[in-house]
Enzyme design. Structure first.
Site, short mmCIF file in Angstrom:
data_model
loop_
_atom_site.label_atom_id
_atom_site.label_comp_id
_atom_site.label_asym_id
_atom_site.label_seq_id
_atom_site.Cartn_x
_atom_site.Cartn_y
_atom_site.Cartn_z
N VAL A 11 38.49 31.14 28.05
CA VAL A 11 39.31 29.96 28.34
C VAL A 11 39.11 28.89 27.26
O VAL A 11 40.07 28.30 26.74
CB VAL A 11 38.95 29.37 29.73
CG1 VAL A 11 39.68 28.05 29.97
CG2 VAL A 11 39.29 30.36 30.82
N LEU A 154 45.93 30.71 32.67
CA LEU A 154 46.17 31.69 31.61
C LEU A 154 45.90 33.10 32.11
O LEU A 154 44.94 33.33 32.83
CB LEU A 154 45.21 31.45 30.44
CG LEU A 154 45.09 30.03 29.89
CD1 LEU A 154 43.99 29.97 28.84
CD2 LEU A 154 46.44 29.62 29.30
N ARG A 155 46.74 34.03 31.68
CA ARG A 155 46.48 35.45 31.96
C ARG A 155 45.97 36.11 30.70
O ARG A 155 46.53 35.87 29.61
CB ARG A 155 47.77 36.16 32.35
CG ARG A 155 48.23 35.90 33.76
CD ARG A 155 49.65 36.33 33.93
NE ARG A 155 50.51 35.64 32.95
CZ ARG A 155 51.78 35.93 32.74
NH1 ARG A 155 52.35 36.91 33.38
NH2 ARG A 155 52.49 35.24 31.85
N GLY A 257 49.32 49.45 42.94
CA GLY A 257 48.42 50.11 41.99
C GLY A 257 47.06 50.36 42.59
O GLY A 257 46.91 50.40 43.82
N CYS A 264 38.72 37.30 37.19
CA CYS A 264 39.15 36.13 37.97
C CYS A 264 39.41 36.43 39.43
O CYS A 264 38.75 35.87 40.31
CB CYS A 264 40.39 35.53 37.32
SG CYS A 264 40.12 35.12 35.60
N LYS A 322 43.42 45.62 32.75
CA LYS A 322 44.89 45.59 32.65
C LYS A 322 45.23 45.76 31.16
O LYS A 322 44.34 45.71 30.31
CB LYS A 322 45.44 44.30 33.22
CG LYS A 322 45.07 43.05 32.44
CD LYS A 322 45.85 41.88 32.98
CE LYS A 322 45.74 40.69 32.07
NZ LYS A 322 46.55 39.57 32.50
C1 UGA Z 1 44.71 35.77 36.60
C2 UGA Z 1 45.92 34.88 36.91
O1 UGA Z 1 47.11 35.64 36.82
C3 UGA Z 1 45.97 33.69 35.94
O2 UGA Z 1 47.05 32.84 36.30
C4 UGA Z 1 44.66 32.93 36.02
O3 UGA Z 1 44.63 31.85 35.09
C5 UGA Z 1 43.50 33.86 35.68
O4 UGA Z 1 43.51 34.97 36.63
C6 UGA Z 1 42.23 33.08 35.79
O5 UGA Z 1 41.92 32.61 36.89
O6 UGA Z 1 41.59 32.82 34.76
P1 UGA Z 1 44.18 37.70 34.80
O7 UGA Z 1 42.91 37.92 35.55
O8 UGA Z 1 44.16 37.61 33.33
O9 UGA Z 1 44.90 36.34 35.31
O10 UGA Z 1 45.14 38.92 35.17
P2 UGA Z 1 46.45 39.20 36.02
O11 UGA Z 1 47.57 39.51 35.11
O12 UGA Z 1 46.68 38.16 37.03
O13 UGA Z 1 46.02 40.56 36.76
C7 UGA Z 1 44.91 40.58 37.66
C8 UGA Z 1 44.79 41.94 38.31
O14 UGA Z 1 45.88 42.19 39.20
C9 UGA Z 1 44.80 43.11 37.32
O15 UGA Z 1 43.83 44.04 37.71
C10 UGA Z 1 46.20 43.70 37.46
O16 UGA Z 1 46.27 45.06 37.14
C11 UGA Z 1 46.46 43.46 38.94
N1 UGA Z 1 47.90 43.43 39.29
C12 UGA Z 1 48.69 42.43 38.82
C13 UGA Z 1 48.42 44.41 40.13
O17 UGA Z 1 47.71 45.34 40.57
N2 UGA Z 1 49.76 44.35 40.48
C14 UGA Z 1 50.56 43.35 40.04
O18 UGA Z 1 51.76 43.34 40.40
C15 UGA Z 1 50.03 42.37 39.19
#
Ligand code: UGA
Length: 431
Positions: A11, A154-155, A257, A264, A322
């Site tokens: 971050v 942020l993602r 999935g 996070c 991811k």
């Molecule tokens: C997440 C949030 O999306 C951000 O907004 C936040 O800032 C961040 O946490 C944080 O708190 O710092 P991130 O952990 O980078 O971001 O990843 P995501 O894209 O949100 O995915 C999280 C998990 O959910 C992954 O394992 C992904 O594969 C899973 N996922 C996501 C699913 O299984 N299905 C979906 O439809 C979307």
């Protein structure tokens, strides 16, 4: 405006590099000398698309970005100091470990000489920013500082874009002066008409946890629906597509999935439940989400076991939690591969970016340099992470080098009918 960012992790670095891109002189501070040396030579310690270019640009060309191990030497130059240190889960506990936050607050308190705005960007439970204020107040006169909460959304994998084009910027404050400074800081985003949402410090802290927990809820919801789809012969992708068209629901985060992972969601969901408990409140829905996600990996391992030969070789494609990141924290692919390995399977694996990180963890996996090599002589291919390069794999050619043509498409990246047509047994998620 001059900025100091304390904590040069994910971050902190993305925030620092992006604020330099806005034109602010920014110093990123970290206690880890090796990390600061690496950053000073223009190398980003993690894989994030676009980060290294931004880093080099502002370190070498504009010179707006610099790195230091000394907070005391940096802070006197700052108008705003951001706290971006980690808040991991405590060992054996579910709540967030705030020891790094308290240490930074202490250090800040001994170094503020003129007015400075202290911004909490780390994900912290409600009440933390006010506690930071109390710590600083012990040594700094009230008129020389304010504390605001400014959570990040942020993602990983799309962090720079998320910073430059956020859905909203949340500012938690109890006074107008800090609100104005924060509005000025984010002024470059007004051109993009980003909503700046100003609220109380407590609400701001809760917004962060509630947002992550809600997204985790959406994922767990569709994952459980996908189990039902599998049993009755429905297709979860059609179900989520049609649900998502309803604007009250929305299409995002409805991809079924192997469960959510990363640094996070798992940690924040647990911490949110734990915070509620402290205040005698029951977040029963979030609790159910946490339990459901924990069971998910076991369910998938059972499914793979039932449909493959005992002690055979399996290929795990994708190890990061991811795509577009080398982060393997709480990666469901790794949990699944490891459980299968413990049950006697040989694990062959490949990931475009995360292999080095996995090798450092000493799992009993065999590593290959390409997806195709990892598939040779395998008894089943498991798609654990939906990297784009796996979407374009030539499954016909791969079919010639495997022992058995079986695919567990945990991320639903393939068309079931097409894969079956070329002779594979196909197991998707919820279809
Ligand atoms: C997440 C949030 O999306 C951000 O907004 C936040 O800032 C961040 O946490 C944080 O708190 O710092 P991130 O952990 O980078 O971001 O990843 P995501 O894209 O949100 O995915 C999280 C998990 O959910 C992954 O394992 C992904 O594969 C899973 N996922 C996501 C699913 O299984 N299905 C979906 O439809 C979307």
């Amino acid at each position: 405006m001059k900025l100091v960012i304390v904590g040069s992790g994910y971050v902190g670095l993305v925030t620092g590099a992006c604020f330099s891109e806005f034109g602010y002189k920014t110093i990123c501070v970290d206690k880890d000398q090796d990390r600061i040396n690496q950053l000073n030579s223009g190398v980003c310690p993690f894989y994030e698309p676009g980060m290294e270019d931004l880093l080099k640009k502002h370190l070498k060309n504009t010179k707006l970005l610099s790195f230091s191990t000394s907070l005391s030497e940096s802070i006197h130059k700052a108008d705003i100091v951001f706290i971006t240190v980690g808040t991991p889960s405590r060992r054996l506990e579910d709540d967030a470990d705030l020891k790094y936050v308290w240490a930074v607050a202490e250090e800040i308190s001994h170094n503020i000489k003129k007015y400075c705005l202290v911004v909490t960007k780390s994900t912290v439970p409600v009440g933390t920013s006010n506690e930071i204020k109390r710590i600083i107040e012990k040594t700094v006169p009230k008129e020389n500082f304010d504390v605001v909460s400014n959570p990040e959304f942020l993602r990983e994998g799309s962090a720079i874009n998320d910073f430059m084009r956020p859905d909203r910027v949340v500012i938690g404050t109890d006074n107008k002066k800090s609100e104005n400074i924060m509005r000025e800081l984010y002024r470059p985003l007004y051109l993009r008409e980003t909503p700046i949402f100003v609220t109380s410090i407590e609400s701001s802290e809760i917004i962060k946890y509630a947002s992550n927990s809600f997204l985790a809820t959406k994922i767990s919801f569709i994952n459980e629906v996908s189990d039902l789809c599998e049993v009755v012969g429905a297709n979860v992708q059609d179900v989520s597509d049609a649900m998502g068209i309803d604007q009250r629901i929305g299409p995002k985060f409805l991809n079924a999935g192997p469960g959510y992972g990363g640094s996070c969601f798992p940690k924040d969901v647990k911490a949110f439940i734990s915070t509620a408990k402290k205040f005698d409140t029951n977040l029963s829905i979030i609790n159910a989400v946490h339990e459901s996600n924990k069971k998910r990996v076991i369910k998938i391992v059972d499914k793979i076991e039932k449909n493959t030969k005992k002690n055979s070789s399996l290929t795990m494609l994708g190890l990061s939690f991811k795509p577009n990141t080398d982060d393997i924290r709480e990666s469901t692919s790794i949990k699944i591969a490891n459980l299968l390995n413990e049950k006697g399977y040989q694990i062959k694996c490949y990931d475009p970016e995360a292999m080095e990180n996995v090798k450092n963890e000493k799992y009993n996996f065999h590593f290959y340099n390409t997806a195709i090599e990892a598939c040779r002589d395998t008894n089943a291919i498991i798609i654990g992470t939906e990297w784009n390069e796996f979407r374009a794999l030539n499954l016909i050619d791969i079919g010639k080098i495997v022992n058995e043509k079986i695919i567990f498409d945990l991320r639903n990246i393939y068309n079931k009918d097409e894969v079956i047509k070329i002779g594979y047994k196909y197991y998707g998620t919820g279809k």
